[in-house]
Design a protein around this motif. Sequence first.
Motif, PDB file in Angstrom:
ATOM      1  N   LEU A   1      80.052 -31.893 -27.763  1.00 27.05           N
ATOM      2  CA  LEU A   1      79.691 -31.083 -28.927  1.00 27.05           C
ATOM      3  C   LEU A   1      78.947 -32.048 -29.841  1.00 27.05           C
ATOM      4  N   PRO A   2      77.619 -31.960 -29.903  1.00 27.53           N
ATOM      5  CA  PRO A   2      76.842 -33.027 -30.539  1.00 27.53           C
ATOM      6  C   PRO A   2      76.788 -32.919 -32.057  1.00 27.53           C
TER       7      PRO A   2
ATOM      8  N   GLY B   1      75.060 -34.601 -39.945  1.00 29.02           N
ATOM      9  CA  GLY B   1      75.681 -35.834 -39.466  1.00 29.02           C
ATOM     10  C   GLY B   1      74.698 -36.667 -38.691  1.00 29.02           C
ATOM     11  N   THR B   2      75.247 -37.551 -37.860  1.00 25.92           N
ATOM     12  CA  THR B   2      74.399 -38.561 -37.237  1.00 25.92           C
ATOM     13  C   THR B   2      73.669 -38.066 -35.983  1.00 25.92           C
ATOM     14  N   ALA B   3      74.017 -36.878 -35.484  1.00 23.46           N
ATOM     15  CA  ALA B   3      73.308 -36.357 -34.300  1.00 23.46           C
ATOM     16  C   ALA B   3      72.341 -35.226 -34.651  1.00 23.46           C
ATOM     17  N   THR B   4      72.210 -34.934 -35.925  1.00 20.12           N
ATOM     18  CA  THR B   4      71.355 -33.819 -36.366  1.00 20.12           C
ATOM     19  C   THR B   4      69.899 -34.024 -35.960  1.00 20.12           C
ATOM     20  N   LEU B   5      69.482 -35.267 -35.999  1.00 23.37           N
ATOM     21  CA  LEU B   5      68.123 -35.647 -35.598  1.00 23.37           C
ATOM     22  C   LEU B   5      67.726 -34.997 -34.265  1.00 23.37           C
ATOM     23  N   ARG B   6      68.667 -34.930 -33.343  1.00 23.54           N
ATOM     24  CA  ARG B   6      68.369 -34.433 -32.001  1.00 23.54           C
ATOM     25  C   ARG B   6      68.842 -32.992 -31.784  1.00 23.54           C
ATOM     26  N   TYR B   7      70.001 -32.648 -32.338  1.00 21.18           N
ATOM     27  CA  TYR B   7      70.619 -31.358 -31.985  1.00 21.18           C
ATOM     28  C   TYR B   7      70.742 -30.379 -33.151  1.00 21.18           C
ATOM     29  N   GLY B   8      70.327 -30.783 -34.344  1.00 21.23           N
ATOM     30  CA  GLY B   8      70.420 -29.876 -35.483  1.00 21.23           C
ATOM     31  C   GLY B   8      71.796 -29.903 -36.133  1.00 21.23           C
ATOM     32  N   THR B   9      71.988 -29.001 -37.091  1.00 23.18           N
ATOM     33  CA  THR B   9      73.238 -28.952 -37.852  1.00 23.18           C
ATOM     34  C   THR B   9      74.217 -27.991 -37.170  1.00 23.18           C
ATOM     35  N   ALA B  10      75.380 -27.813 -37.787  1.00 18.50           N
ATOM     36  CA  ALA B  10      76.417 -26.921 -37.215  1.00 18.50           C
ATOM     37  C   ALA B  10      75.846 -25.526 -36.948  1.00 18.50           C
ATOM     38  N   ARG B  11      74.942 -25.080 -37.823  1.00 16.00           N
ATOM     39  CA  ARG B  11      74.378 -23.727 -37.630  1.00 16.00           C
ATOM     40  C   ARG B  11      73.634 -23.627 -36.298  1.00 16.00           C
ATOM     41  N   ASP B  12      72.997 -24.703 -35.912  1.00 16.75           N
ATOM     42  CA  ASP B  12      72.248 -24.685 -34.646  1.00 16.75           C
ATOM     43  C   ASP B  12      73.168 -24.675 -33.437  1.00 16.75           C
ATOM     44  N   LEU B  13      74.425 -25.057 -33.629  1.00 12.87           N
ATOM     45  CA  LEU B  13      75.368 -25.112 -32.512  1.00 12.87           C
ATOM     46  C   LEU B  13      76.261 -23.872 -32.437  1.00 12.87           C
ATOM     47  N   ALA B  14      76.220 -23.041 -33.483  1.00 12.75           N
ATOM     48  CA  ALA B  14      77.103 -21.866 -33.530  1.00 12.75           C
ATOM     49  C   ALA B  14      76.436 -20.690 -32.827  1.00 12.75           C
ATOM     50  N   LEU B  15      77.085 -20.216 -31.760  1.00  9.50           N
ATOM     51  CA  LEU B  15      76.542 -19.055 -31.038  1.00  9.50           C
ATOM     52  C   LEU B  15      77.205 -17.761 -31.497  1.00  9.50           C
ATOM     53  N   GLY B  16      78.485 -17.819 -31.810  1.00  4.12           N
ATOM     54  CA  GLY B  16      79.194 -16.611 -32.235  1.00  4.12           C
ATOM     55  C   GLY B  16      80.414 -16.964 -33.066  1.00  4.12           C
ATOM     56  N   LEU B  17      80.887 -16.010 -33.863  1.00  3.88           N
ATOM     57  CA  LEU B  17      82.031 -16.256 -34.748  1.00  3.88           C
ATOM     58  C   LEU B  17      82.998 -15.091 -34.753  1.00  3.88           C
ATOM     59  N   GLU B  18      84.234 -15.410 -35.077  1.00  4.74           N
ATOM     60  CA  GLU B  18      85.226 -14.395 -35.444  1.00  4.74           C
ATOM     61  C   GLU B  18      85.487 -14.652 -36.935  1.00  4.74           C
ATOM     62  N   VAL B  19      85.376 -13.594 -37.751  1.00  2.67           N
ATOM     63  CA  VAL B  19      85.450 -13.783 -39.199  1.00  2.67           C
ATOM     64  C   VAL B  19      86.316 -12.693 -39.826  1.00  2.67           C
ATOM     65  N   VAL B  20      87.197 -13.078 -40.719  1.00  2.00           N
ATOM     66  CA  VAL B  20      87.951 -12.103 -41.514  1.00  2.00           C
ATOM     67  C   VAL B  20      87.146 -11.830 -42.782  1.00  2.00           C
ATOM     68  N   LEU B  21      86.863 -10.544 -43.005  1.00  2.00           N
ATOM     69  CA  LEU B  21      86.044 -10.154 -44.152  1.00  2.00           C
ATOM     70  C   LEU B  21      86.906  -9.996 -45.403  1.00  2.00           C
TER      71      LEU B  21
ATOM     72  N   CYS C   1      82.324 -19.706 -31.117  1.00  2.00           N
ATOM     73  CA  CYS C   1      81.747 -20.135 -29.843  1.00  2.00           C
ATOM     74  C   CYS C   1      80.648 -21.137 -30.158  1.00  2.00           C
ATOM     75  N   LEU C   2      80.747 -22.314 -29.556  1.00  2.00           N
ATOM     76  CA  LEU C   2      79.835 -23.407 -29.892  1.00  2.00           C
ATOM     77  C   LEU C   2      79.051 -23.860 -28.669  1.00  2.00           C
ATOM     78  N   ARG C   3      77.799 -24.184 -28.903  1.00  2.00           N
ATOM     79  CA  ARG C   3      76.910 -24.652 -27.839  1.00  2.00           C
ATOM     80  C   ARG C   3      77.246 -26.106 -27.489  1.00  2.00           C
ATOM     81  N   LEU C   4      77.326 -26.411 -26.212  1.00  2.00           N
ATOM     82  CA  LEU C   4      77.600 -27.781 -25.756  1.00  2.00           C
ATOM     83  C   LEU C   4      76.380 -28.348 -25.030  1.00  2.00           C
ATOM     84  N   VAL C   5      76.367 -29.651 -24.868  1.00  2.00           N
ATOM     85  CA  VAL C   5      75.291 -30.309 -24.099  1.00  2.00           C
ATOM     86  C   VAL C   5      75.943 -31.275 -23.109  1.00  2.00           C
ATOM     87  N   PRO C   6      75.229 -31.643 -22.061  1.00  2.00           N
ATOM     88  CA  PRO C   6      75.790 -32.641 -21.138  1.00  2.00           C
ATOM     89  C   PRO C   6      76.090 -33.939 -21.894  1.00  2.00           C
TER      90      PRO C   6
END
Length: 476
Positions: free
Chosen positions: A138-139, A160-180, A219-224
């Motif tokens: 999880l980069p 953080g320190t990997a944003t340069l390559r993989y973006g911020t948390a928003r770029d890694l978030a594919l889906g959420l469960e949220v209480v409104l 649900c978060l995007r992973l990389v090798p």
Amino acid sequence: MSGIRTPDHDPDHVRILARLSGIVGPRHVLGGADAAPFCTDWRGLFTGTALAVVRPADAAQVAACVAACAAAGVAVVPQGGNTGLCGGATPQGGEIVLSLGRLNRVRDVDTVDLVMEVEAGVTLQATRLAADSAGLDLPLGIASEGSAQIGGVLATNAGGTATLRYGTARDLALGLEVVLADGRIWHGLRRLRKDNTGIALTKLFVGSEGTLGIITAACLRLVPAARAREVAFVAVASPEAALGLLGLLRRADGAALAAFEYISGAALRLALAQIEGLIDPLGTAAGHYVLVEMSSPRAEAALAPVLEAVLAEALEGGLVTDAVLAASEAQRTGLWRLRETLTEAQQRAGATVKNDISVPISRIPDFLRQAAVVCEARVPGLGVVPFGHFGDGNIHFNLMVPDASAAEDLMHAVGEVARGMGGSFSAEHGVGQLKTGLLAAWRGGVEMDMFAAIKGALDPRGVLNPGKILASTSRT
Ligand code: FAD
Ligand code: MLT
Ligand code: ZN
């Protein structure tokens, strides 16, 4: 900055706590029966009392809690690891604090879809370890990852320190469960890379600092995972030279560039003085350093020769004055500690003003110079200890001041320097309650109106984290 506020003892507030028995019990209310739980943030900058600290165990309990609070007119402050730097998780008085720490299951790591599903209260470190044990990453690297939780990381859109390559948390978030805010649950735990069905709600909740909904799972995007890594600690002649070095690295193998972090000489000296066991790997003091990491999922990738060639060229050209390349995992960890302990070092050294600005990368050298002049004119003799994510255009232009009286003025002045360069006053730490004034000062009526309209639509009664991001949000 808020002072300590006393809780509001409206009888409705007492009733709501009674209705929540099972979620709120004496065990979960810090401070005993008569004392309101006292809360403070990681920096000790914000304090406040809550009616109670509630520790639900799953999304259904979070929903029950929020619905009961909404019915009783009690506001809710979601809290993860409480490492936020803008006071977003600290109550201002009369709210309940809803701690997500018991939602602590990694539900799934999928090695085919390269996705993981994780509950909000799992720490970032535990999440990354779970991905790592499946050969994935999880980069997202932040120094607070041992405490920061996935819900908080998403709610602040951490970088953080990997944003340069993989973006911020928003770029890694594919889906959420949220209480409104009305207690309903949005089941948006999709795992899709592509999904253009309507407004991108996941992206909207990420970065909303608990003001639009309470994230219970993601649900978060992973990389090798990286199988080859090289880390260098480099003294550069100037910030312009750092920019030149970044260009050389991009040309040599931009795809393998994983981190490009800046450390001023003053920041390094502070860390060496404050943190036990840190060693200056170069031995001779310089004014500016960068920490470079190159990595690849291919174990046989020959990164060291590339990095050595770039550093040799940069030495020859006068950009670099000295450099070391780590030769072992222990040395790599040692070099990264120089960067990752800077926040802790400043905290130990005393009163700090944090300026989490971003500018176009090309303007960083100008920014560093101009901001220092502006600050020194305001508080002669103050300490300027900048460091940060150079490769993202994000500098933590942090200051050591004799006392906090000039903090607000310094924050605005530094922000104005960044604004003059098309920058932002908050690149990654958010707004919380620390920077509501800056947000209102920077954003025009149209943008503030849109923020207020979204808040009004999703939380019309101001139940969720009032006074954060938008100072004017109030409860009805
Ligand atoms: P908290 O502090 O508990 O909360 C932060 C905000 O999110 C609050 O507004 C809170 O109400 C809200 N929130 C928390 N959980 C939820 C939830 N489940 N649903 C909805 N809202 C919620 N930040 C960076 O971006 N990059 C860095 O490199 C970085 N380095 C740091 C280093 C140190 C040493 C420290 C102390 C902090 C650092 N931070 C950094 C800031 C901080 O760690 C991040 O903002 C982190 O994402 C906060 O996570 P948390 O769980 O501690 O959130
Ligand atoms: C970091 O990058 O280490 C933090 O976000 C910076 C800070 O504490 O100001
Ligand atoms: Zn940072």
